[in-house]
Design a protein around this motif. Sequence first.
Motif, PDB file in Angstrom:
ATOM      1  N   THR A 281      47.946  35.847  42.209  1.00 23.67           N
ATOM      2  CA  THR A 281      47.740  34.505  41.592  1.00 23.67           C
ATOM      3  C   THR A 281      47.081  34.780  40.256  1.00 23.67           C
ATOM      4  O   THR A 281      45.885  34.704  39.871  1.00 23.67           O
TER       5      THR A 281
ATOM      6  N   ALA B 171      49.066  29.079  35.785  1.00 20.36           N
ATOM      7  CA  ALA B 171      48.895  30.184  37.072  1.00 20.36           C
ATOM      8  C   ALA B 171      50.309  30.500  37.114  1.00 20.36           C
ATOM      9  O   ALA B 171      51.488  29.940  36.932  1.00 20.36           O
TER      10      ALA B 171
ATOM     11  N   THR C 238      37.259  30.808  39.868  1.00 17.07           N
ATOM     12  CA  THR C 238      37.617  31.886  40.589  1.00 17.07           C
ATOM     13  C   THR C 238      36.717  32.609  41.440  1.00 17.07           C
ATOM     14  O   THR C 238      37.124  33.233  42.268  1.00 17.07           O
TER      15      THR C 238
ATOM     16  N   VAL D  94      46.035  33.938  36.372  1.00 13.62           N
ATOM     17  CA  VAL D  94      45.590  32.676  36.042  1.00 13.62           C
ATOM     18  C   VAL D  94      45.138  32.916  34.540  1.00 13.62           C
ATOM     19  O   VAL D  94      44.685  33.951  34.062  1.00 13.62           O
TER      20      VAL D  94
ATOM     21  N   TYR E 104      43.206  36.225  43.069  1.00  9.53           N
ATOM     22  CA  TYR E 104      43.262  35.848  41.721  1.00  9.53           C
ATOM     23  C   TYR E 104      43.165  36.982  40.760  1.00  9.53           C
ATOM     24  O   TYR E 104      42.618  38.004  40.993  1.00  9.53           O
TER      25      TYR E 104
ATOM     26  N   LEU F 290      47.939  24.436  43.318  1.00  7.16           N
ATOM     27  CA  LEU F 290      49.028  24.945  42.676  1.00  7.16           C
ATOM     28  C   LEU F 290      50.210  23.855  42.990  1.00  7.16           C
ATOM     29  O   LEU F 290      50.552  23.618  44.051  1.00  7.16           O
TER      30      LEU F 290
ATOM     31  N   GLY G 291      48.172  24.595  37.702  1.00  7.25           N
ATOM     32  CA  GLY G 291      47.027  24.414  38.748  1.00  7.25           C
ATOM     33  C   GLY G 291      45.874  23.525  38.496  1.00  7.25           C
ATOM     34  O   GLY G 291      45.519  23.130  37.348  1.00  7.25           O
TER      35      GLY G 291
END
Length: 230
Positions: free
Chosen positions: A121, A92, A7, A123, A45, A181, A67
């Motif tokens: 997003t 994700a 990330t 995760v 993220y 993704l 992902g």
Amino acid sequence: MSLRDFTRIGRKIVAIGRNYAEHAKELNNPVPTSPFFFLKPTTSYLLQPGKIEVPRNCVVHHEVELGVVIGKNGRDITAARADDFIGGYVLALDMTARNLQDEAKKSGKPWAAAKGFDTFTPVSDFIERSAIKNPHDLRLWLKVDERTVQDGSTQDMIFKIPQLIEFVSSIMKLEEGDVILTGTPKGVGPVKAGQTVTGGLQLPGSGKDVIATFSFPVIGRPGTGAFSAK
């Protein structure tokens, strides 16, 4: 720097659209005959224990996805070589301001605003590549509070991961830490402030072999901006 820090080191999130036929149909979209994608900012993220933010005047939908985390730089990667470029995986959510997306589609504008809000997003923790022997035979599920809303299999992907890597890398270089993704199964729907979203990735037909999970509370978007909850 460890690939677990994807990330922070990844430069882009490449989101494949309509890669599950039943999802395309549930939104009255045509089933694609070739892959297509859109980009999401890495500022979207969200890591646990963060909170998903619902912007004001937005109808926000959940989309649970597998992902693929890219392990090394590559361009024009063939499907036959794609596996060499996979560094790991992640569970994700591709959160979507559906009303903004629908408005953009009607007027022929890009989807960036609908997909790119901060926290859009979420995760799981990084999943080591060795933990997943076959990424095309996994169960993806999502609950809103205690109600299961999505429960699908990566077997149903229209375009498999090697084909996606080949397609995307034929257009732009994939770099270490980038995430693809791979699309969402049917069952997408709204989330609201006060709810909790919980997801899981596991081997098929088993309630025990869980590979990854996440849980995120949902709140109104804080702040004083145009989309802040009032």
